[in-house]
Design a protein around this motif. Structure first.
Motif, PDB file in Angstrom:
ATOM      1  N   UNK A 134      76.767 -54.562  43.828  1.00 21.49           N
ATOM      2  CA  UNK A 134      75.495 -53.857  43.875  1.00 21.49           C
ATOM      3  C   UNK A 134      74.738 -54.349  45.112  1.00 21.49           C
ATOM      4  N   UNK A 135      74.151 -53.468  45.897  1.00 19.78           N
ATOM      5  CA  UNK A 135      73.402 -53.880  47.092  1.00 19.78           C
ATOM      6  C   UNK A 135      72.206 -54.764  46.717  1.00 19.78           C
ATOM      7  N   UNK A 136      71.885 -55.755  47.563  1.00 20.75           N
ATOM      8  CA  UNK A 136      70.786 -56.677  47.255  1.00 20.75           C
ATOM      9  C   UNK A 136      69.455 -55.987  46.960  1.00 20.75           C
ATOM     10  N   UNK A 137      69.119 -54.951  47.718  1.00 19.81           N
ATOM     11  CA  UNK A 137      67.843 -54.266  47.493  1.00 19.81           C
ATOM     12  C   UNK A 137      67.814 -53.633  46.097  1.00 19.81           C
ATOM     13  N   UNK A 138      68.929 -53.048  45.701  1.00 18.72           N
ATOM     14  CA  UNK A 138      68.999 -52.432  44.378  1.00 18.72           C
ATOM     15  C   UNK A 138      68.842 -53.498  43.285  1.00 18.72           C
ATOM     16  N   UNK A 139      69.463 -54.649  43.493  1.00 16.68           N
ATOM     17  CA  UNK A 139      69.339 -55.744  42.529  1.00 16.68           C
ATOM     18  C   UNK A 139      67.878 -56.149  42.392  1.00 16.68           C
ATOM     19  N   UNK A 140      67.188 -56.314  43.517  1.00 16.42           N
ATOM     20  CA  UNK A 140      65.779 -56.718  43.480  1.00 16.42           C
ATOM     21  C   UNK A 140      64.927 -55.697  42.736  1.00 16.42           C
ATOM     22  N   UNK A 141      65.158 -54.405  42.975  1.00 18.26           N
ATOM     23  CA  UNK A 141      64.372 -53.351  42.318  1.00 18.26           C
ATOM     24  C   UNK A 141      64.620 -53.373  40.811  1.00 18.26           C
ATOM     25  N   UNK A 142      65.891 -53.486  40.425  1.00 23.24           N
ATOM     26  CA  UNK A 142      66.223 -53.498  38.996  1.00 23.24           C
ATOM     27  C   UNK A 142      65.627 -54.734  38.324  1.00 23.24           C
ATOM     28  N   UNK A 143      65.720 -55.885  38.972  1.00 23.16           N
ATOM     29  CA  UNK A 143      65.152 -57.108  38.394  1.00 23.16           C
ATOM     30  C   UNK A 143      63.645 -56.981  38.256  1.00 23.16           C
ATOM     31  N   UNK A 144      63.000 -56.416  39.267  1.00 23.65           N
ATOM     32  CA  UNK A 144      61.547 -56.219  39.189  1.00 23.65           C
ATOM     33  C   UNK A 144      61.193 -55.333  37.987  1.00 23.65           C
ATOM     34  N   UNK A 145      61.948 -54.252  37.805  1.00 22.75           N
ATOM     35  CA  UNK A 145      61.699 -53.363  36.661  1.00 22.75           C
ATOM     36  C   UNK A 145      61.943 -54.084  35.340  1.00 22.75           C
ATOM     37  N   UNK A 146      63.014 -54.863  35.265  1.00 24.89           N
ATOM     38  CA  UNK A 146      63.297 -55.615  34.036  1.00 24.89           C
ATOM     39  C   UNK A 146      62.200 -56.634  33.742  1.00 24.89           C
ATOM     40  N   UNK A 147      61.683 -57.270  34.787  1.00 25.15           N
ATOM     41  CA  UNK A 147      60.599 -58.258  34.602  1.00 25.15           C
ATOM     42  C   UNK A 147      59.334 -57.555  34.103  1.00 25.15           C
ATOM     43  N   UNK A 148      59.074 -56.336  34.585  1.00 22.34           N
ATOM     44  CA  UNK A 148      57.916 -55.588  34.096  1.00 22.34           C
ATOM     45  C   UNK A 148      58.076 -55.235  32.622  1.00 22.34           C
ATOM     46  N   UNK A 149      59.320 -55.128  32.198  1.00 21.85           N
ATOM     47  CA  UNK A 149      59.603 -54.887  30.778  1.00 21.85           C
ATOM     48  C   UNK A 149      59.658 -56.199  29.991  1.00 21.85           C
ATOM     49  N   UNK A 150      59.303 -57.293  30.654  1.00 25.15           N
ATOM     50  CA  UNK A 150      59.226 -58.638  30.073  1.00 25.15           C
ATOM     51  C   UNK A 150      60.583 -59.192  29.640  1.00 25.15           C
ATOM     52  N   UNK A 151      61.623 -58.811  30.353  1.00 25.11           N
ATOM     53  CA  UNK A 151      62.937 -59.395  30.114  1.00 25.11           C
ATOM     54  C   UNK A 151      62.972 -60.737  30.846  1.00 25.11           C
ATOM     55  N   UNK A 152      63.281 -61.845  30.151  1.00 28.10           N
ATOM     56  CA  UNK A 152      63.304 -63.161  30.817  1.00 28.10           C
ATOM     57  C   UNK A 152      64.420 -63.233  31.867  1.00 28.10           C
ATOM     58  N   UNK A 153      64.154 -63.977  32.953  1.00 27.75           N
ATOM     59  CA  UNK A 153      65.131 -64.107  34.035  1.00 27.75           C
ATOM     60  C   UNK A 153      66.457 -64.665  33.538  1.00 27.75           C
ATOM     61  N   UNK A 154      66.418 -65.571  32.554  1.00 26.15           N
ATOM     62  CA  UNK A 154      67.673 -66.153  32.082  1.00 26.15           C
ATOM     63  C   UNK A 154      68.519 -65.152  31.288  1.00 26.15           C
ATOM     64  N   UNK A 155      67.979 -63.973  31.010  1.00 26.96           N
ATOM     65  CA  UNK A 155      68.720 -62.915  30.326  1.00 26.96           C
ATOM     66  C   UNK A 155      69.208 -61.840  31.293  1.00 26.96           C
TER      67      UNK A 155
END
Length: 76
Positions: free
Chosen positions: A1-22
């Motif tokens: 997965x391209x790095x930019x896509x990873x960052x966008x998906x992680x940002x969205x997951x964090x907004x959904x309050x998914x912990x980084x360790x998950x």
């Protein structure tokens, strides 16, 4: 997965309050510890520094050549 896509998906997951360790992501290359965002930021910083260093070397080289430097001895 391209790095930019990873960052966008992680940002969205964090907004959904998914912990980084998950959150898990994969990319091809050498394994690094830490969160995916931290890894990609460090990778981007390294690439930026290498580009700046390469440009600096080129500027010095061209400035030296213009001022009369001879590379690889005297060329005939």
């Amino acid at each position: 997965m391209p790095p930019l896509m990873i960052e966008v998906v992680i940002k969205d997951l964090r907004q959904l309050q998914v912990p980084l360790n998950k959150i898990h992501s994969e990319m091809f290359g050498l394994a690094q510890s830490g969160s995916p965002i931290t890894y990609h930021k460090k990778q981007a910083q390294l690439v930026s520094r290498l580009i700046v260093l390469a440009l600096l070397v080129l500027v010095i080289l061209f400035a030296g050549l213009r001022s009369g430097w001879k590379l690889f001895g005297a060329m005939h």
